[in-house]
Design a protein around this motif. Structure first.
Motif, PDB file in Angstrom:
ATOM      1  N   THR A 173      -5.983   3.501 -11.989  1.00  0.00           N
ATOM      2  CA  THR A 173      -4.688   3.122 -12.561  1.00  0.00           C
ATOM      3  C   THR A 173      -4.576   3.427 -14.058  1.00  0.00           C
ATOM      4  OG1 THR A 173      -4.681   1.312 -10.969  1.00  0.00           O
ATOM      5  CG2 THR A 173      -2.963   1.299 -12.630  1.00  0.00           C
ATOM      6  N   LEU A 174      -5.540   2.937 -14.846  1.00  0.00           N
ATOM      7  CA  LEU A 174      -5.381   3.068 -16.300  1.00  0.00           C
ATOM      8  C   LEU A 174      -5.439   4.520 -16.761  1.00  0.00           C
ATOM      9  CD1 LEU A 174      -7.374  -0.026 -17.621  1.00  0.00           C
ATOM     10  CD2 LEU A 174      -4.910   0.347 -17.632  1.00  0.00           C
ATOM     11  N   ILE A 175      -6.474   5.239 -16.335  1.00  0.00           N
ATOM     12  CA  ILE A 175      -6.570   6.651 -16.735  1.00  0.00           C
ATOM     13  C   ILE A 175      -5.380   7.449 -16.184  1.00  0.00           C
ATOM     14  CG2 ILE A 175      -7.964   8.753 -16.560  1.00  0.00           C
ATOM     15  CD1 ILE A 175     -10.445   6.950 -16.655  1.00  0.00           C
ATOM     16  N   PRO A 176      -5.027   7.274 -14.905  1.00  0.00           N
ATOM     17  CA  PRO A 176      -3.844   7.992 -14.411  1.00  0.00           C
ATOM     18  C   PRO A 176      -2.561   7.692 -15.176  1.00  0.00           C
ATOM     19  CG  PRO A 176      -5.136   7.254 -12.557  1.00  0.00           C
ATOM     20  CD  PRO A 176      -5.778   6.675 -13.779  1.00  0.00           C
ATOM     21  N   ILE A 177      -2.363   6.451 -15.605  1.00  0.00           N
ATOM     22  CA  ILE A 177      -1.099   6.173 -16.308  1.00  0.00           C
ATOM     23  C   ILE A 177      -1.090   6.882 -17.662  1.00  0.00           C
ATOM     24  CG2 ILE A 177      -1.778   3.935 -17.373  1.00  0.00           C
ATOM     25  CD1 ILE A 177       1.641   4.443 -15.969  1.00  0.00           C
ATOM     26  N   LEU A 178      -2.258   6.908 -18.334  1.00  0.00           N
ATOM     27  CA  LEU A 178      -2.331   7.644 -19.603  1.00  0.00           C
ATOM     28  C   LEU A 178      -2.118   9.136 -19.363  1.00  0.00           C
ATOM     29  CD1 LEU A 178      -5.328   5.816 -21.336  1.00  0.00           C
ATOM     30  CD2 LEU A 178      -2.877   5.620 -21.835  1.00  0.00           C
ATOM     31  N   ALA A 179      -2.768   9.635 -18.302  1.00  0.00           N
ATOM     32  CA  ALA A 179      -2.612  11.057 -17.968  1.00  0.00           C
ATOM     33  C   ALA A 179      -1.151  11.367 -17.666  1.00  0.00           C
ATOM     34  CB  ALA A 179      -3.487  11.398 -16.763  1.00  0.00           C
ATOM     35  N   SER A 180      -0.499  10.456 -16.967  1.00  0.00           N
ATOM     36  CA  SER A 180       0.897  10.654 -16.596  1.00  0.00           C
ATOM     37  C   SER A 180       1.774  10.770 -17.841  1.00  0.00           C
ATOM     38  CB  SER A 180       1.353   9.481 -15.729  1.00  0.00           C
ATOM     39  OG  SER A 180       2.195   9.914 -14.713  1.00  0.00           O
ATOM     40  N   VAL A 181       1.515   9.892 -18.812  1.00  0.00           N
ATOM     41  CA  VAL A 181       2.278   9.948 -20.067  1.00  0.00           C
ATOM     42  C   VAL A 181       2.078  11.303 -20.735  1.00  0.00           C
ATOM     43  CG1 VAL A 181       2.534   8.960 -22.376  1.00  0.00           C
ATOM     44  CG2 VAL A 181       2.152   7.451 -20.423  1.00  0.00           C
ATOM     45  N   LEU A 182       0.804  11.707 -20.846  1.00  0.00           N
ATOM     46  CA  LEU A 182       0.498  12.989 -21.502  1.00  0.00           C
ATOM     47  C   LEU A 182       1.151  14.160 -20.779  1.00  0.00           C
ATOM     48  CD1 LEU A 182      -3.245  12.887 -22.615  1.00  0.00           C
ATOM     49  CD2 LEU A 182      -1.199  13.172 -24.030  1.00  0.00           C
ATOM     50  N   ILE A 183       0.956  14.209 -19.465  1.00  0.00           N
ATOM     51  CA  ILE A 183       1.455  15.366 -18.703  1.00  0.00           C
ATOM     52  C   ILE A 183       2.979  15.451 -18.766  1.00  0.00           C
ATOM     53  CG2 ILE A 183       1.499  16.465 -16.424  1.00  0.00           C
ATOM     54  CD1 ILE A 183      -1.111  15.030 -15.803  1.00  0.00           C
ATOM     55  N   SER A 184       3.637  14.294 -18.943  1.00  0.00           N
ATOM     56  CA  SER A 184       5.104  14.321 -18.945  1.00  0.00           C
ATOM     57  C   SER A 184       5.659  15.099 -20.151  1.00  0.00           C
ATOM     58  CB  SER A 184       5.663  12.903 -18.932  1.00  0.00           C
ATOM     59  OG  SER A 184       5.470  12.279 -20.173  1.00  0.00           O
ATOM     60  N   GLN A 201       3.770   5.158  -7.317  1.00  0.00           N
ATOM     61  CA  GLN A 201       4.369   6.494  -7.340  1.00  0.00           C
ATOM     62  C   GLN A 201       4.357   7.123  -8.719  1.00  0.00           C
ATOM     63  OE1 GLN A 201       6.333   3.978  -5.724  1.00  0.00           O
ATOM     64  NE2 GLN A 201       6.827   4.773  -3.698  1.00  0.00           N
ATOM     65  N   SER A 202       4.356   6.283  -9.762  1.00  0.00           N
ATOM     66  CA  SER A 202       4.408   6.863 -11.098  1.00  0.00           C
ATOM     67  C   SER A 202       3.046   7.388 -11.551  1.00  0.00           C
ATOM     68  CB  SER A 202       4.956   5.855 -12.104  1.00  0.00           C
ATOM     69  OG  SER A 202       4.037   4.812 -12.284  1.00  0.00           O
ATOM     70  N   ILE A 203       1.983   7.087 -10.785  1.00  0.00           N
ATOM     71  CA  ILE A 203       0.680   7.636 -11.164  1.00  0.00           C
ATOM     72  C   ILE A 203       0.087   8.477 -10.042  1.00  0.00           C
ATOM     73  CG2 ILE A 203       0.045   5.894 -12.856  1.00  0.00           C
ATOM     74  CD1 ILE A 203      -1.482   4.448 -10.641  1.00  0.00           C
ATOM     75  N   ILE A 204       0.911   8.787  -9.055  1.00  0.00           N
ATOM     76  CA  ILE A 204       0.349   9.435  -7.872  1.00  0.00           C
ATOM     77  C   ILE A 204      -0.082  10.871  -8.163  1.00  0.00           C
ATOM     78  CG2 ILE A 204       2.416  10.427  -6.774  1.00  0.00           C
ATOM     79  CD1 ILE A 204       1.267   8.732  -4.245  1.00  0.00           C
ATOM     80  N   VAL A 205       0.590  11.518  -9.120  1.00  0.00           N
ATOM     81  CA  VAL A 205       0.197  12.889  -9.450  1.00  0.00           C
ATOM     82  C   VAL A 205      -1.190  12.931 -10.105  1.00  0.00           C
ATOM     83  CG1 VAL A 205       0.817  14.937 -10.762  1.00  0.00           C
ATOM     84  CG2 VAL A 205       2.580  13.676  -9.558  1.00  0.00           C
ATOM     85  N   PRO A 206      -1.432  12.128 -11.158  1.00  0.00           N
ATOM     86  CA  PRO A 206      -2.789  12.097 -11.705  1.00  0.00           C
ATOM     87  C   PRO A 206      -3.834  11.658 -10.674  1.00  0.00           C
ATOM     88  CG  PRO A 206      -1.280  11.060 -13.227  1.00  0.00           C
ATOM     89  CD  PRO A 206      -0.506  11.333 -11.985  1.00  0.00           C
ATOM     90  N   GLN A 207      -3.466  10.722  -9.805  1.00  0.00           N
ATOM     91  CA  GLN A 207      -4.412  10.311  -8.760  1.00  0.00           C
ATOM     92  C   GLN A 207      -4.770  11.491  -7.860  1.00  0.00           C
ATOM     93  OE1 GLN A 207      -2.466   6.988  -6.827  1.00  0.00           O
ATOM     94  NE2 GLN A 207      -3.686   5.505  -7.961  1.00  0.00           N
ATOM     95  N   PHE A 208      -3.756  12.278  -7.559  1.00  0.00           N
ATOM     96  CA  PHE A 208      -3.955  13.461  -6.734  1.00  0.00           C
ATOM     97  C   PHE A 208      -4.900  14.442  -7.433  1.00  0.00           C
ATOM     98  CE2 PHE A 208      -2.548  17.796  -5.689  1.00  0.00           C
ATOM     99  CZ  PHE A 208      -2.652  17.777  -4.312  1.00  0.00           C
ATOM    100  N   ILE A 209      -4.655  14.669  -8.721  1.00  0.00           N
ATOM    101  CA  ILE A 209      -5.517  15.585  -9.480  1.00  0.00           C
ATOM    102  C   ILE A 209      -6.943  15.040  -9.530  1.00  0.00           C
ATOM    103  CG2 ILE A 209      -5.898  16.621 -11.749  1.00  0.00           C
ATOM    104  CD1 ILE A 209      -2.805  16.420 -12.116  1.00  0.00           C
TER     105      ILE A 209
END
Lengths: 316, 273
Positions: A49-60, B118-126
């Motif tokens: 969760t934590l790393i993905p949310i940070l990654a999500s912010v960056l990738i956006s 859903q808002s973190i599913i793309v990084p989870q996928f990667i």
């Protein structure tokens, strides 16, 4: 005397020293034990969760696609977000999310009515609880497939029935641009009634019985009792259901993915479905992450609203 | 009073049947020949029975449901087990062990609850692709194993356990592992049962994660296979309904067995998957 005192003091000092080392050792043990117990959850949360949310912010803020290598990441600033404001599919999906919310008060009203009737007026309470709870437990994919056939424009049982009772041109439901989203909402209401009803029943349980007795002695009718006792006293339950309902409405993916795939002509698309489409069909990871941010901010806003609102609007 | 109760019960029963008509229609259609499916007026009890052949096609046909059942059972049972264990351990650590930074850590974990998956599913996928767990059951199980909700729910129960029990066990020389397993776990059994049933139902019915994190046919879970089946046999409604029955009914039976636990658990925690 003196040496004895010193010796005594010394002994005491060393005792307290060993006590403090043993206390420190104990505290260290306690700390290690604590980290071991919460460790798996922490690692899992950090990684999933934590790393993905940070990654999500960056990738956006990039125009990256995950089929490209990491070295091809290019930052484009706010371009993705600017793009969203021009993107008609996104705007439709965003709007649809808010239309979808109309299902929530309807679900709540029906559920409250059912909860009151089941609690006060009927036999076989447990049976009724089970009946209305069944759709909530059922697999959304299975339910969606069943409704696809039930809603079939020409052959489906629903339209056959409507035509038999004299409605000549019944709506085409899922195949109709203006009926696809209402059809989704109808199914959503059907599946969510059970959950809302159970929560309302728990809320009704907490209302003291003597309030009703006093009111009926004073000559208040059922409607007045409902207006002046039941409704205000379940307001915290209502508020909870409203908030969870809104949060849930942002997450409705399965139903739309199976039932309509957002169609026809995006008429039933919502943010999570569009996000999925952009991320895994068009493979535009950066752009999808921007949608993910909007989604996240919406849910965040509701959570803040919940904190503030709990104090303000829950009255008793 | 009596009369109105009788009338209301009858009315509610009628509403209940109406409410469940989609299920009844589904079951009845799953046992029909294709040409009888849209027969009007609806034959609620099939005149010509074709149930056996329909269900055979679903269970051992091109999409062998027995395999998907096995996959789903495997994923669901393991996810439930790991998730319950992780949540119980964390809940114990967050309530009964005293160490510095504990409450701050709990707040961080709790805060992640408002992140929609859903808002973190793309990084989870990667992430899953980069650690080679994409298209595996292990990846799917890991995704469902760290539940904030479960930790929160079980923590509430741990907080209601009096610390004197723990102190007494400590004086007897028991370490945290033994206290956790032998003293507290039996006390929170109802919470574990409730959470386990809920996690089981949610994992069993999950469609989104299998859709995104699985690719190979033979790893499919039931829900994913159900949709593929409907895509392929979309024109054969009796077959599709037999598949839908196979996807829905077993879990409904589990629910009927544990319904008290489920309904009370939902009411108690006000939880939502």
């Amino acid at each position: 005397m003196e040496p004895a005192i010193t010796a005594n003091n010394k002994a005491r000092a060393s005792a307290s020293a060993s006590k403090s080392t043993s206390a420190r050792k104990k505290r260290l043990q306690e700390t290690i034990a604590g980290w071991i117990f919460v460790g798996p959850m922490l690692i899992g949360t950090a990684l999933m969760t934590l790393i993905p949310i940070l990654a999500s912010v960056l990738i956006s803020f990039t125009d990256w696609s995950f089929i490209k290598g990491i070295d091809e990441i290019r930052f484009v600033g706010l371009d993705n977000f600017a793009g969203l404001t021009q993107d008609e599919t996104f705007i439709t999906s965003f709007k649809n999310n808010f239309i979808l919310m109309l299902a929530i008060p309807i679900t709540m009203a029906i559920s409250l009515l059912l909860a009151i009737i089941i609690k006060n007026g009927v036999w076989f309470k447990d049976l009724f609880k089970i009946i209305y709870f069944m759709p909530y437990i059922s697999s959304v994919v299975g339910v969606a497939v069943v409704f696809q056939v039930l809603f079939h424009p020409s052959l489906g049982p629903i339209n056959q029935f409507l035509m038999k009772i004299g409605i000549e041109d019944p709506p085409k439901w899922l195949a109709d641009i203006s009926y696809s989203l209402p059809s989704v909402m109808l199914i959503l209401i059907w599946t969510q009634i059970g959950f809302n009803m159970i929560i309302y029943m728990a809320g009704l349980q907490n209302i003291p019985k003597d309030l009703y007795e006093a009111a009926s002695i004073d000559g208040a009718g059922s409607w007045q009792q409902f207006r002046n006792i039941t409704l205000p006293l379940v307001s915290s339950t209502s508020f909870f259901l409203l908030v969870t309902g809104v949060v849930y409405s942002f997450k409705v993916f399965d139903l739309i993915a199976v039932l309509t795939e957002g169609g026809p002509a995006n008429s039933s698309s919502v943010m999570v479905y569009y996000l999925y489409d952009v991320a895994f069909t068009n493979l535009r990871t950066g752009y999808a992450s921007a949608i993910a941010m909007v989604l996240f901010l919406c849910v965040l806003a509701i959570t803040v609203f919940q904190w503030v609102g709990q104090r303000k609007w829950v009255n008793y | 009073m009596k009369l109105s109760k009788i009338l209301l019960t009858i009315l509610m029963l009628a509403c209940g049947i109406l409410f469940l008509l989609p299920f009844i229609w589904m079951i009845s259609t799953s046992m029909k020949f294709e040409q009888d499916v849209f027969h009007y007026p609806i034959e609620w009890i099939p005149v010509n029975f074709n149930g056996f052949s329909n269900y055979m096609k679903v269970w051992v046909g091109d999409y062998p449901f027995y395999l998907y059942y096995w996959n789903t059972i495997k994923v669901t049972v393991l996810t439930t087990f790991i998730s319950v264990l992780v949540s119980c351990m964390a809940a114990y650590g967050f309530t009964k062990v005293h160490f510095r930074g504990r409450d701050a850590l709990f707040l961080i974990v709790l805060a992640t609850f408002m992140v929609p998956q859903q808002s973190i599913i793309v990084p989870q996928f990667i992430l899953m692709r980069s650690i080679n767990l994409f298209d595996t059951h292990i990846g799917l199980i890991l995704l469902g194993s760290f539940s904030v909700l479960g930790t929160f729910m079980i923590r509430q129960f741990f907080m209601s356990i009096n610390n004197e029990f723990i102190e007494a066990a400590r004086i007897d020389g028991a370490g945290h592992t033994r206290i956790f397993l032998n003293v507290t776990m039996p006390m929170i059994r109802p919470a574990i049962a409730t959470y386990a049933i809920l996690r089981f139902i949610w994992t069993w019915n999950d469609y989104q994660n299998p859709l995104i994190f699985l690719r190979t046919d033979q790893y499919y879970t039931l829900q994913l296979a159900m949709n593929k089946f409907a895509d392929t046999y979309g024109q054969f409604y009796s077959l599709t309904m037999a598949a839908a029955v196979s996807a829905i009914i077993p879990l409904l039976i589990v629910f009927l067995i544990g319904q008290k636990q489920v309904i009370e658990g939902i009411a108690l925690g006000g939880v939502k998957g």
